[in-house]
Design a protein around this motif. Structure first.
Motif, PDB file in Angstrom:
ATOM      1  N   LYS A 316      10.323  -8.977   5.276  1.00 26.21           N
ATOM      2  CA  LYS A 316      11.258  -7.956   5.763  1.00 26.21           C
ATOM      3  C   LYS A 316      11.829  -7.140   4.607  1.00 26.21           C
ATOM      4  O   LYS A 316      11.949  -5.917   4.683  1.00 26.21           O
ATOM      5  CB  LYS A 316      12.406  -8.619   6.534  1.00 26.21           C
ATOM      6  CG  LYS A 316      12.054  -9.035   7.937  1.00 26.21           C
ATOM      7  CD  LYS A 316      13.284  -9.595   8.640  1.00 26.21           C
ATOM      8  CE  LYS A 316      12.957  -9.998  10.068  1.00 26.21           C
ATOM      9  NZ  LYS A 316      14.123 -10.532  10.778  1.00 26.21           N
ATOM     10  N   LYS A 317      12.224  -7.840   3.541  1.00 25.66           N
ATOM     11  CA  LYS A 317      12.848  -7.167   2.405  1.00 25.66           C
ATOM     12  C   LYS A 317      11.891  -6.131   1.802  1.00 25.66           C
ATOM     13  O   LYS A 317      12.282  -5.005   1.496  1.00 25.66           O
ATOM     14  CB  LYS A 317      13.246  -8.198   1.344  1.00 25.66           C
ATOM     15  CG  LYS A 317      14.004  -7.598   0.161  1.00 25.66           C
ATOM     16  CD  LYS A 317      14.443  -8.677  -0.827  1.00 25.66           C
ATOM     17  CE  LYS A 317      15.664  -9.400  -0.313  1.00 25.66           C
ATOM     18  NZ  LYS A 317      16.274 -10.272  -1.363  1.00 25.66           N
ATOM     19  N   ILE A 318      10.640  -6.519   1.644  1.00 25.13           N
ATOM     20  CA  ILE A 318       9.652  -5.613   1.044  1.00 25.13           C
ATOM     21  C   ILE A 318       9.260  -4.510   2.030  1.00 25.13           C
ATOM     22  O   ILE A 318       9.192  -3.326   1.682  1.00 25.13           O
ATOM     23  CB  ILE A 318       8.412  -6.411   0.581  1.00 25.13           C
ATOM     24  CG1 ILE A 318       8.791  -7.301  -0.608  1.00 25.13           C
ATOM     25  CG2 ILE A 318       7.256  -5.473   0.206  1.00 25.13           C
ATOM     26  CD1 ILE A 318       7.708  -8.265  -1.045  1.00 25.13           C
ATOM     27  N   PHE A 319       9.022  -4.890   3.289  1.00 24.11           N
ATOM     28  CA  PHE A 319       8.600  -3.920   4.306  1.00 24.11           C
ATOM     29  C   PHE A 319       9.647  -2.827   4.498  1.00 24.11           C
ATOM     30  O   PHE A 319       9.314  -1.662   4.718  1.00 24.11           O
ATOM     31  CB  PHE A 319       8.334  -4.653   5.621  1.00 24.11           C
ATOM     32  CG  PHE A 319       7.701  -3.800   6.688  1.00 24.11           C
ATOM     33  CD1 PHE A 319       6.432  -3.279   6.533  1.00 24.11           C
ATOM     34  CD2 PHE A 319       8.386  -3.530   7.868  1.00 24.11           C
ATOM     35  CE1 PHE A 319       5.846  -2.497   7.518  1.00 24.11           C
ATOM     36  CE2 PHE A 319       7.811  -2.752   8.861  1.00 24.11           C
ATOM     37  CZ  PHE A 319       6.533  -2.240   8.674  1.00 24.11           C
ATOM     38  N   SER A 320      10.935  -3.200   4.404  1.00 21.66           N
ATOM     39  CA  SER A 320      12.012  -2.223   4.621  1.00 21.66           C
ATOM     40  C   SER A 320      12.051  -1.151   3.528  1.00 21.66           C
ATOM     41  O   SER A 320      12.608  -0.072   3.733  1.00 21.66           O
ATOM     42  CB  SER A 320      13.370  -2.938   4.696  1.00 21.66           C
ATOM     43  OG  SER A 320      13.698  -3.516   3.440  1.00 21.66           O
ATOM     44  N   LEU A 321      11.473  -1.454   2.370  1.00 20.96           N
ATOM     45  CA  LEU A 321      11.453  -0.474   1.266  1.00 20.96           C
ATOM     46  C   LEU A 321      10.349   0.565   1.435  1.00 20.96           C
ATOM     47  O   LEU A 321      10.388   1.630   0.821  1.00 20.96           O
ATOM     48  CB  LEU A 321      11.242  -1.192  -0.072  1.00 20.96           C
ATOM     49  CG  LEU A 321      12.388  -2.056  -0.607  1.00 20.96           C
ATOM     50  CD1 LEU A 321      11.925  -2.779  -1.858  1.00 20.96           C
ATOM     51  CD2 LEU A 321      13.610  -1.190  -0.912  1.00 20.96           C
ATOM     52  N   LEU A 322       9.368   0.242   2.260  1.00 19.63           N
ATOM     53  CA  LEU A 322       8.186   1.097   2.356  1.00 19.63           C
ATOM     54  C   LEU A 322       8.352   2.202   3.391  1.00 19.63           C
ATOM     55  O   LEU A 322       9.132   2.090   4.332  1.00 19.63           O
ATOM     56  CB  LEU A 322       6.964   0.247   2.707  1.00 19.63           C
ATOM     57  CG  LEU A 322       6.630  -0.880   1.718  1.00 19.63           C
ATOM     58  CD1 LEU A 322       5.472  -1.698   2.233  1.00 19.63           C
ATOM     59  CD2 LEU A 322       6.320  -0.327   0.341  1.00 19.63           C
ATOM     60  N   SER A 323       7.613   3.271   3.181  1.00 23.11           N
ATOM     61  CA  SER A 323       7.594   4.397   4.121  1.00 23.11           C
ATOM     62  C   SER A 323       6.228   5.053   4.003  1.00 23.11           C
ATOM     63  O   SER A 323       5.278   4.449   3.488  1.00 23.11           O
ATOM     64  CB  SER A 323       8.713   5.386   3.779  1.00 23.11           C
ATOM     65  OG  SER A 323       8.450   6.003   2.523  1.00 23.11           O
ATOM     66  N   SER A 324       6.138   6.295   4.433  1.00 19.79           N
ATOM     67  CA  SER A 324       4.871   7.014   4.288  1.00 19.79           C
ATOM     68  C   SER A 324       4.700   7.581   2.880  1.00 19.79           C
ATOM     69  O   SER A 324       3.647   8.097   2.523  1.00 19.79           O
ATOM     70  CB  SER A 324       4.799   8.154   5.311  1.00 19.79           C
ATOM     71  OG  SER A 324       5.899   9.027   5.136  1.00 19.79           O
ATOM     72  N   VAL A 325       5.769   7.475   2.080  1.00 27.07           N
ATOM     73  CA  VAL A 325       5.720   7.933   0.677  1.00 27.07           C
ATOM     74  C   VAL A 325       5.324   6.764  -0.208  1.00 27.07           C
ATOM     75  O   VAL A 325       5.993   5.716  -0.184  1.00 27.07           O
ATOM     76  CB  VAL A 325       7.090   8.486   0.229  1.00 27.07           C
ATOM     77  CG1 VAL A 325       7.026   8.921  -1.229  1.00 27.07           C
ATOM     78  CG2 VAL A 325       7.522   9.635   1.127  1.00 27.07           C
ATOM     79  N   PRO A 326       4.240   6.870  -0.979  1.00 28.30           N
ATOM     80  CA  PRO A 326       3.777   5.743  -1.799  1.00 28.30           C
ATOM     81  C   PRO A 326       4.842   5.276  -2.797  1.00 28.30           C
ATOM     82  O   PRO A 326       5.585   6.076  -3.360  1.00 28.30           O
ATOM     83  CB  PRO A 326       2.560   6.316  -2.532  1.00 28.30           C
ATOM     84  CG  PRO A 326       2.100   7.455  -1.689  1.00 28.30           C
ATOM     85  CD  PRO A 326       3.338   8.036  -1.087  1.00 28.30           C
ATOM     86  N   ILE A 327       4.903   3.956  -2.987  1.00 27.22           N
ATOM     87  CA  ILE A 327       5.833   3.362  -3.943  1.00 27.22           C
ATOM     88  C   ILE A 327       5.063   2.363  -4.802  1.00 27.22           C
ATOM     89  O   ILE A 327       4.224   1.613  -4.305  1.00 27.22           O
ATOM     90  CB  ILE A 327       7.030   2.693  -3.217  1.00 27.22           C
ATOM     91  CG1 ILE A 327       8.010   2.105  -4.217  1.00 27.22           C
ATOM     92  CG2 ILE A 327       6.565   1.638  -2.236  1.00 27.22           C
ATOM     93  CD1 ILE A 327       9.284   1.583  -3.584  1.00 27.22           C
ATOM     94  N   TYR A 328       5.322   2.376  -6.121  1.00 34.58           N
ATOM     95  CA  TYR A 328       4.632   1.477  -7.046  1.00 34.58           C
ATOM     96  C   TYR A 328       5.149   0.051  -6.890  1.00 34.58           C
ATOM     97  O   TYR A 328       6.324  -0.173  -6.570  1.00 34.58           O
ATOM     98  CB  TYR A 328       4.822   1.937  -8.483  1.00 34.58           C
ATOM     99  CG  TYR A 328       4.014   3.166  -8.841  1.00 34.58           C
ATOM    100  CD1 TYR A 328       2.677   3.055  -9.225  1.00 34.58           C
ATOM    101  CD2 TYR A 328       4.593   4.432  -8.790  1.00 34.58           C
ATOM    102  CE1 TYR A 328       1.933   4.193  -9.549  1.00 34.58           C
ATOM    103  CE2 TYR A 328       3.855   5.570  -9.106  1.00 34.58           C
ATOM    104  CZ  TYR A 328       2.533   5.438  -9.486  1.00 34.58           C
ATOM    105  OH  TYR A 328       1.802   6.566  -9.798  1.00 34.58           O
TER     106      TYR A 328
END
Length: 367
Positions: A316-328
């Motif tokens: 959940k913690k990691i998934f909540s940081l993600l979006s359609s904008v790539p993140i390293y």
């Protein structure tokens, strides 16, 4: 007569469902106004005819809605009409949803993430243990488990969800004033504490074999998918699977011993295209994208992304940081303050679940 009383009177009149209701409202503006109409006017409406017109104007007058309302109050039963904001969203999408639902317990917004587990009343130890295992593990992932509180597989599914302190809903083929089967009296109370008993039948309706096929459309209608665990070729669980297919839901089946009578139905479903299911990963991978449609991007809701319910705390913690904008990945590690090994392994799991996609340069987006 209030609109609620008018809808309840219509519902308790045989042969009238939500589609008839919609036809009547389009013509008269409200159900209360329908009871002031003349018979020839009703007969001309599409799908009404002489029989239903007579039911509306004559039979409905013999319905004691006040007794039904009093019974509901005495037994802590909520009567939820089709027009209510509390009416389950999934059911409104059915071709012919119940005009009224009776609910004992509570329905929550998170119950949108629901999954049905059904099967034969007569079953093997293998079937019972698998039903309980799947229900327990799916409930731990945030799914509300839907079944019919029948003997056998249904009972095991409810018990599995409750054993993990998860949510479960039982859809009955009788009124909520009756516990059926009687040996499930204690289970029914436990279900109320962990979810709800629901029925479309008036409170004192006894169990009847004719009630179960329409009951099954509600089981599948409330769910994102249906898992069939042990089924003969004439089992009612195959009716539930058929309803699910007609409603555009995913159908899953547990493979069984080819020599067993109780595996003939499930093995037949697999031959016909149901997903062969060995563990909950098979289900979660298939449903990941389906759950996402429950809360479109930008919609203002407490349930921002229903897929969060399928995940453990690190996921959940990691998934909540993600979006359609790539993140390293380095940014994910820095933001979560989790060890590199945990972040890497968790991202891999999220990829397996088809919730995350890895791009070049160790960048990640929501799938």
């Amino acid at each position: 007569m209030t609109e609620f009383e008018a809808i309840l009177r219509l519902h308790m009149t045989k042969g009238i469902g939500a589609r008839t209701y919609q036809t009547l409202v389009e013509r008269f503006g409200s159900i209360a106004a329908v009871f002031q109409a003349v018979k020839p006017e009703l007969e001309k409406l599409p799908g009404i005819g002489e029989k239903i017109a007579s039911a509306i104007l004559e039979e409905s007058q013999r319905v004691d809605i006040h007794q039904e309302i009093d019974l509901a109050e005495k037994n802590n039963i909520k009567i939820i009409p089709y027009t209510s904001a509390d009416y389950p969203q999934h059911l409104k999408n059915l071709y012919d949803p119940p005009l009224v639902l009776y609910v004992k317990g509570n329905l929550l917004e998170t119950d949108l993430i629901a999954f049905a587990i059904v099967g034969s009343r007569r079953c093997t130890y293998y079937g019972l243990s698998q039903a309980e295992r799947f229900a327990r593990q799916l409930a731990q992932k945030g799914f509300c488990i839907i079944s019919g509180m029948a003997r056998g597989i249904d009972t095991a599914a409810h018990k599995g969800a409750i054993s993990s302190n998860g949510r479960t809903i039982a859809v009955l083929g009788c009124g909520l004033g009756t516990v059926y089967p009687k040996e499930n009296a204690v289970l029914s109370e436990n279900i109320i504490q962990h979810g709800a008993l629901i029925s479309e039948f008036p409170i004192n309706t006894p169990p009847d074999y004719r009630n179960f096929p329409p009951r099954n459309r509600i089981i599948s209608g409330l769910s994102l998918g249906v898992l069939v665990i042990e089924s003969t070729l004439k089992s009612g669980s195959l009716i539930t699977a058929q309803w699910a297919l007609e409603q555009g839901k995913e159908v899953f089946a547990l493979p069984g011993n080819v020599d067993s009578l109780y595996s003939q139905g499930t093995n037949k479903l697999i031959k016909e295209g149901a997903k062969l299911t060995e563990d909950i990963t098979d289900i979660i991978q298939e449903l990941g994208s389906v759950a996402d449609t429950l809360c479109p991007a930008g919609e203002d809701s407490a349930l921002k992304d229903p897929r969060d319910l399928l995940l453990n705390s690190h996921e959940k913690k990691i998934f909540s940081l993600l979006s359609s904008v790539p993140i390293y990945i380095d940014e994910i590690i820095q933001s979560t303050k989790l060890p590199t090994s945990i972040v890497s392994s968790t991202l891999m799991i999220l990829e397996i679940k088809k919730l995350v996609k890895q791009l070049s340069g160790k960048r990640f987006v929501k799938a």
